[in-house]
Design an enzyme around this catalytic site. Structure first.
Site, mmCIF file in Angstrom:
data_model
loop_
_atom_site.group_PDB
_atom_site.id
_atom_site.type_symbol
_atom_site.label_atom_id
_atom_site.label_comp_id
_atom_site.label_asym_id
_atom_site.label_seq_id
_atom_site.Cartn_x
_atom_site.Cartn_y
_atom_site.Cartn_z
ATOM 1 N N HIS A 82 54.426 -17.794 20.242
ATOM 2 C CA HIS A 82 54.359 -17.467 21.718
ATOM 3 C C HIS A 82 55.539 -16.222 22.230
ATOM 4 O O HIS A 82 56.204 -16.266 21.398
ATOM 5 C CB HIS A 82 54.736 -18.609 22.735
ATOM 6 N N TYR A 96 65.173 -16.976 16.961
ATOM 7 C CA TYR A 96 65.513 -16.029 18.020
ATOM 8 C C TYR A 96 66.917 -15.361 17.889
ATOM 9 O O TYR A 96 67.713 -16.156 16.986
ATOM 10 C CB TYR A 96 65.884 -17.037 19.250
ATOM 11 N N TYR A 107 57.839 -22.202 15.595
ATOM 12 C CA TYR A 107 59.167 -22.721 15.331
ATOM 13 C C TYR A 107 59.089 -23.982 15.901
ATOM 14 O O TYR A 107 58.351 -24.553 16.472
ATOM 15 C CB TYR A 107 60.291 -22.116 15.578
ATOM 16 N N HIS A 160 57.537 -15.125 25.614
ATOM 17 C CA HIS A 160 58.426 -15.304 27.015
ATOM 18 C C HIS A 160 58.024 -14.079 27.693
ATOM 19 O O HIS A 160 58.244 -12.893 27.311
ATOM 20 C CB HIS A 160 59.665 -15.898 26.921
ATOM 21 N N ARG A 178 56.092 -25.496 17.863
ATOM 22 C CA ARG A 178 55.352 -24.855 19.139
ATOM 23 C C ARG A 178 54.513 -23.771 18.502
ATOM 24 O O ARG A 178 54.693 -23.189 17.275
ATOM 25 C CB ARG A 178 56.199 -23.927 19.640
HETATM 26 FE FE LIG Z 1 60.280 -19.909 22.525
#
Ligand SMILES: [Fe+2]
Length: 232
Positions: free
Chosen positions: A152, A101, A140, A154, A149
């Site tokens: 995905h 991110y 990640y 958000h 995870r």
């Molecule tokens: Fe996330």
């Protein structure tokens, strides 16, 4: 909508396998706000900058082309009767193709992409349709030394008043990591979880062109028995 309708759709505030919920789950029952100012404030809230047509293309706006699988995420925002909901603000944010991110809170295990920020927004059209062009995010680690995870995106939705807000996550069909993800598993009903999974489409109208992209379909249902679950 009755309280019962939420039981099998939304995750509980406290789900011990999802560690952060042990810290953020309220210890007291939620306070119900009296009807008044908050409920009558009109939405969506756009901030100081208008939503522009290109805001739904996360692959542009940088000097170069981002690394990764280009995808189109598209669908409709629907009410309980299957009618499209126009004028809904949809905002998305995501990791890049390496699982990183653009966020100080990211642990920095993986590289940034100078051509990808990972945030976009759009408004649904008169039929409730939306569309994003982006890069498929990578998996990640959910927390150091724990689990990965699933890939995905958000998603935040603002409806016609500030009281209409949905924050959730969108997964991708066929990802084996979904079954082992505590955040996904915190949704009690597997059918509700499946409503967070974007389905691969063979409608690849862009295949082969310079804008070639894999297409995923994902509808978002705001109310009723097929409601899309919240997920944080
Ligand atoms: Fe996330």
């Amino acid at each position: 909508m009755t309280t019962d309708e939420f039981v099998d759709v939304d995750p509980p505030f406290l789900f011990p396998d999802y560690p952060i919920t042990r810290l953020r789950a309220p210890l007291e029952p939620p306070v119900v706000l009296p009807r008044g100012w908050f409920h009558h404030q009109r939405g969506p809230a756009f901030g100081r900058v208008r939503v522009l047509p290109g805001d739904n293309d996360l692959t542009t706006g940088h000097p170069g082309v981002p690394i990764g699988q280009r995808i189109i995420l598209r669908g409709r925002v629907l009410d309980s009767d299957g009618r499209g909901v126009p004028g809904t603000l949809i905002e998305i944010w995501q990791a890049n193709a390496a699982g990183r991110y653009v966020d100080r809170a990211d642990p920095g295990y993986f590289p940034l992409d100078p051509n990808f920020t990972g945030a976009g927004r759009t408004l649904t059209d008169n039929g409730g349709n939306y569309r994003f062009t982006t890069i498929k995010p990578a998996a990640y680690p959910g927390a150091p030394g724990t689990w990965y995870r699933p890939a995905h995106i958000h998603v935040s939705l603002f409806g016609p008043s500030l009281g209409h807000r949905l924050i959730t996550q969108c997964y991708f069909e066929g990802d084996p990591l979904i079954a082992g993800d505590p955040i996904a598993r915190s949704i009690p009903d597997p059918r509700a979880l499946d409503r967070l999974v974007a389905k691969f489409s063979f409608d690849q109208q862009y295949a082969g062109g310079s804008d070639s992209a894999m297409v995923y379909d994902w509808d978002i249902v705001l109310r009723g028995p097929a409601t899309t679950p919240v997920e944080g």
